[in-house]
Design a protein around this motif. Sequence first.
Motif, short mmCIF file in Angstrom:
data_model
loop_
_atom_site.label_atom_id
_atom_site.label_comp_id
_atom_site.label_asym_id
_atom_site.label_seq_id
_atom_site.Cartn_x
_atom_site.Cartn_y
_atom_site.Cartn_z
N ALA A 1 -6.71 -5.36 -3.13
CA ALA A 1 -5.51 -5.20 -4.05
C ALA A 1 -4.43 -6.43 -3.87
N PHE A 2 -3.90 -6.68 -4.98
CA PHE A 2 -2.91 -7.62 -4.99
C PHE A 2 -1.64 -7.03 -4.79
N GLY A 3 -0.98 -8.07 -3.55
CA GLY A 3 0.41 -7.46 -3.23
C GLY A 3 1.44 -8.46 -3.15
N GLY A 4 1.29 -9.66 -3.96
CA GLY A 4 2.33 -10.54 -3.81
C GLY A 4 2.10 -11.77 -3.12
N THR A 5 1.29 -11.88 -2.08
CA THR A 5 1.23 -12.73 -1.39
C THR A 5 -0.14 -13.93 -1.76
N THR A 6 -0.67 -13.58 -2.91
CA THR A 6 -1.63 -14.58 -3.24
C THR A 6 -1.38 -15.04 -4.62
#
Lengths: 336, 336
Positions: B322-327
């Motif tokens: 899941a994407f969470g802002g740190t990639t």
Amino acid sequence: MQKENSAPTMKDVAKEAGVALGTVSKVVNGLPVGDSYRIRVEEAIQKLNYQVNSYAQGLKANRTYTVALLIPNTIDPFYAALTYHINVALLKRKYRMLLCTTDFDPKQEQEYILMAQHNKVDGIIGLTYNPRLIVEENTPFVAIDRSMGPRIPCVACDNFAGGQLAAEKLADLGCKNVAFLRTGSALVNEPNKRKVGFETGCLSRGLSYEMKILDDADSFSEFETFLSDHIVDGKIIFDGIFCVTDRLSCHVLKVLRGLHQRVPEDVQLIGFDGIRSFGSMDYYCSTIVQPVPEMAEMCVELLLRENLLAKPPLVCLPVTYAFGGTTLDGNAGDGC
Amino acid sequence: MQKENSAPTMKDVAKEAGVALGTVSKVVNGLPVGDSYRIRVEEAIQKLNYQVNSYAQGLKANRTYTVALLIPNTIDPFYAALTYHINVALLKRKYRMLLCTTDFDPKQEQEYILMAQHNKVDGIIGLTYNPRLIVEENTPFVAIDRSMGPRIPCVACDNFAGGQLAAEKLADLGCKNVAFLRTGSALVNEPNKRKVGFETGCLSRGLSYEMKILDDADSFSEFETFLSDHIVDGKIIFDGIFCVTDRLSCHVLKVLRGLHQRVPEDVQLIGFDGIRSFGSMDYYCSTIVQPVPEMAEMCVELLLRENLLAKPPLVCLPVTYAFGGTTLDGNAGDGC
């Protein structure tokens, strides 16, 4: 003296402490005895490593030494912390805990109470939302955050004082024009006192204030409209905002950033609850901290207290303020 | 037909479904029957609103319809979510849950198991850390995250695949030179497979990698030294970092910001667990998500399964990213 090769009994404890057997029984069962007696018994218990046999006690006293906890879930960090600390307080007293998560469902809450009574728990601790919850008179019940009548003790933090503290803190930090944002249950409950506490604090400190109060817990979106409606020439007219929970405060922080308002430079933000990220790391925001371990201990203490006269209808425990990065009283690097 | 004014019985269900009483009993007790039979019985149960009477069943079958959960606490959000979903899975089956929080104390863990066995629970689900835990053969036990021998099923997410997925994701996002940071229990357990999974992924995708592995869960400070040692001319030499948990990932995010490294522009960060702030809001960071509801369901399902042959020693459930802002694969505004 303790007999060799056998577990010490209550009689051994009485002998060691030099008190009557009934005194030991009272101490073990949490009944009131003089302090000097209690200390002697507790020392003897420790010296002999006397273990209260809950199961045998249960058979004898027709008790199950089991307490049910009704709580919406353990995913919300406030409920999760309450569950943990109530569990610890019960296990410390050799009581077991039945966990009943209710998902805010009034029917589910009533069903679990029937189930708990069916299975003869010694008592129920409940953070419930069913305004018509029926609890049998012979089942001790302690309510969290909501008064359910004079016979049922309610444990909460001092929500009024918390609201007042938030207003005073914002005043101390130089705010003049503040706002209060609230969403939550429309039920009469203790957390609703945060609002009147905040108003009282604003009035006594001469702060001008506005309120935005929503009843539906899930619709945070109206706050965005409210906040952008209060931006004049690119700058928000509030210099301080008090949010009814840390959860809302975190949402408002994001909304403010989206509106290009700096926190805490342009507007300071205080939440309520004292939630930390991952349960034990940083506070999400500057916040009024609920004394969760003390509230848990008080719930268990009141539930198991046999002297009904000593059960007050409402116990409010003191809150504290903690810096969490969204106010001007600490290092800017802290908080989320 | 259902009799008027009285709760439907198992006999009524059998009549309605047109099957033998024994078939209804099997379905109610979760024993294997043909799918077509099971569906007919389930439809009849629903139509008649037949309620399994757990308490009467308990008396009859010498069961308590109670399961104990041993878990360190409910404050850590991963444990909190597991507790909630196991509670839901049990209550759905009319089972009650005794909650026993252990605070990672091996003695406490053993004591609660004795207590649970004493009080004749039907089974125990445990996320434990005592390598010498003794569980009586006649108490069904399901372990989470740690294999305890061939007779005891272990439920975990697919930690190996999760580590591999993290490496592949970083490769997909353009990383060439990555690091793996780990802290945690020195015990042999399933989460340790995240490391070998990550190595495998790095090797297959041609990433060069370094590892920094600490055994003490509390000493995050060495990671700061490790990271600053890898800054050359003001810029960190890693373009991707995989942290063994979201908790560590959040700590590393702060450390990197303190070292003036931008996340995700300079270095991308992936954690593990899939923790959301406040239990249900944003992911803390881009992450490998454990399927907690499915793990909880599987624990309960395996615990209550009567056919011992159908209890596998290890069940690994699939993870997701899941994407969470740190990639670099999403909107920069998301995440913490």
